[in-house]
Design an enzyme around this catalytic site. Structure first.
Site, PDB file in Angstrom:
ATOM      1  N   LYS A 145     -81.661  -4.721  12.405  1.00 16.24           N
ATOM      2  CA  LYS A 145     -82.460  -5.289  11.065  1.00 16.24           C
ATOM      3  C   LYS A 145     -81.295  -5.761  10.157  1.00 16.24           C
ATOM      4  O   LYS A 145     -80.058  -5.225   9.960  1.00 16.24           O
ATOM      5  CB  LYS A 145     -82.942  -3.954  10.426  1.00 16.24           C
ATOM      6  CG  LYS A 145     -83.475  -3.940   9.116  1.00 16.24           C
ATOM      7  CD  LYS A 145     -83.825  -2.737   8.371  1.00 16.24           C
ATOM      8  CE  LYS A 145     -84.389  -2.770   7.056  1.00 16.24           C
ATOM      9  NZ  LYS A 145     -83.440  -2.904   5.891  1.00 16.24           N
ATOM     10  N   LYS A 184     -77.570  -5.595   3.998  1.00 16.30           N
ATOM     11  CA  LYS A 184     -76.489  -5.944   3.398  1.00 16.30           C
ATOM     12  C   LYS A 184     -75.370  -4.859   3.887  1.00 16.30           C
ATOM     13  O   LYS A 184     -74.187  -5.291   3.938  1.00 16.30           O
ATOM     14  CB  LYS A 184     -76.412  -6.024   1.915  1.00 16.30           C
ATOM     15  CG  LYS A 184     -76.795  -4.653   1.023  1.00 16.30           C
ATOM     16  CD  LYS A 184     -76.932  -4.971  -0.560  1.00 16.30           C
ATOM     17  CE  LYS A 184     -77.545  -3.726  -1.279  1.00 16.30           C
ATOM     18  NZ  LYS A 184     -79.096  -3.603  -0.831  1.00 16.30           N
ATOM     19  N   LYS A 193     -78.044   7.351   3.381  1.00 18.01           N
ATOM     20  CA  LYS A 193     -77.242   6.873   2.251  1.00 18.01           C
ATOM     21  C   LYS A 193     -75.922   7.983   2.301  1.00 18.01           C
ATOM     22  O   LYS A 193     -74.710   7.628   2.427  1.00 18.01           O
ATOM     23  CB  LYS A 193     -77.783   6.731   0.951  1.00 18.01           C
ATOM     24  CG  LYS A 193     -78.303   5.600   0.865  1.00 18.01           C
ATOM     25  CD  LYS A 193     -79.239   5.309  -0.464  1.00 18.01           C
ATOM     26  CE  LYS A 193     -80.040   3.970  -0.504  1.00 18.01           C
ATOM     27  NZ  LYS A 193     -80.922   4.008  -1.552  1.00 18.01           N
TER      28      LYS A 193
END
Ligand code: ADP
Ligand code: TRP
Length: 323
Positions: free
Chosen positions: A189, A192, A110
């Site tokens: 994969k 979003k 992240k």
């Protein structure tokens, strides 16, 4: 057997979420006691708009119910309706070595995507462990990407047991291998954050266009046989079509004479039909907001009962209950 899982309200649900997390959870509610929640505290690590957090939380409640969560079978609630979880997260963090969190991929991944490196983002696995341990969960259905967080949870439960006596059982991850990774429109994969997702719910015309225009295919001419390996269309079609229809599409690939345009059309039709009952349920839920409120309120009070039992036990064990 008690199953628990959480889903973050951080955007529109896609079919990867459906096959990787929602469907396994819906199936497990038939097999044992289920505790399912909307992880809105977790979503705060990546979202700062109060309106979006509020709307997504409600939206996810509607979508999860539309996809088959049965509130008569599962306890369904918003994470923030049980603020006790933060107290347990704090207690767990006192036995949590820094190194354990530093090793977590999701935090590093992240940060690499530009998400602010806050303390909450770093400490997120300790809150997730608290979610799981607060309800004495036996098993946690999640996608493969969450497996490491389950290891952290087991580690923390073990450390608590070593330090304060037998307090927690060690929960097991439940990872469905057949749908472990649903590919996105580009074959990576589905996620979003990669812009390659097919939403579960949306406008028919737009979704038809998305499937038709965005699925990556090769340049094999219409008449020629088409490769069946690594075919995104086939991988997605398999999720929605009957085994006979799937076999038929494989044969059409091998024989040639059918173009990718037709395969994409067949895929769209199968997908659209598959979610028809969920779409209808969702329409009903959207016009009955009082029902959704009642479900979440009932779920929250049941979850809080459970949480307060666990927390009393923990507070005693760690020396916080002195009266
Ligand atoms: P995203 O990758 O879109 O941000 P999340 O990380 O919010 O999705 O995942 C929510 C749940 O859905 C997790 O349990 C995750 O493992 C599952 N999931 C997400 N994408 C997929 C996928 N492509 N295939 C299978 N499961 C998935
Ligand atoms: N971290 C999970 C995700 O991003 C969501 C989550 C929060 C969760 N707490 C949980 C999942 C407890 C299972 C159990 O998908």
């Amino acid at each position: 057997m008690r199953y628990l899982t959480g889903l973050q309200p951080s955007g529109q649900l896609h079919i990867g979420n459906y096959f990787g997390a929602i469907l396994p959870a819906v199936r497990l509610q038939e097999k044992g006691e289920a505790f399912y929640f909307i992880a809105n505290y977790h979503a705060m690590t990546t979202m700062s708009s109060p309106q979006a957090l509020h709307d997504n939380t409600r939206g996810l409640a509607v979508d999860f119910l539309a996809c088959g969560l049965d509130p008569k079978k599962a306890v369904f609630f918003a994470q923030s309706a049980v603020p006790e979880v933060n107290e347990l997260a704090w207690i767990l963090s006192t036995v949590c070595p820094m190194g354990l969190l530093e090793r977590c991929h999701s935090y590093k991944e992240k940060m690499a995507r530009g998400i602010a490196a806050t303390h909450a983002l770093f400490a997120y696995p300790a809150l997730m462990a608290a979610d799981i341990l607060l309800y004495d969960s036996d098993a946690v259905p999640v996608g493969k990407d969450q497996k490491q967080h389950l290891e952290v949870t087991r580690d923390l439960a073990g450390k608590m047991n070593e330090t304060f006596g037998q307090l927690f059982k060690l929960p097991e991850p439940v990872i469905s291998e057949s749908t472990a990774v649903v590919p996105g429109l580009d074959g990576q994969k589905m996620s979003k954050s990669y812009g390659n997702a097919v939403p579960i719910f949306g406008e028919e015309k737009e979704l038809r266009k998305l499937i038709n225009k965005k699925i990556v295919t090769d340049t094999t001419p219409l008449e020629a046989p088409k490769p069946t390996e690594n075919s995104i269309i086939l991988a997605l079609y398999k999720l929605f079509a009957s085994p006979e229809s799937y076999d038929c599409m494989v044969r059409q690939h091998l024989a040639g004479g059918v173009g990718y345009g037709q395969f994409k059309k067949d895929l769209f039709e199968a997908y659209w039909e598959y979610f028809r009952p969920a779409r209808e349920k969702r329409e009903w839920l959207l016009t009955n907001p009082g029902y959704v409120d009642d479900v979440l309120t009932t779920g929250a009070s049941r979850a809080r009962e459970e949480a307060s039992k666990t927390l009393t036990r923990i507070r005693r064990a760690v020396g916080l209950a002195w009266l």
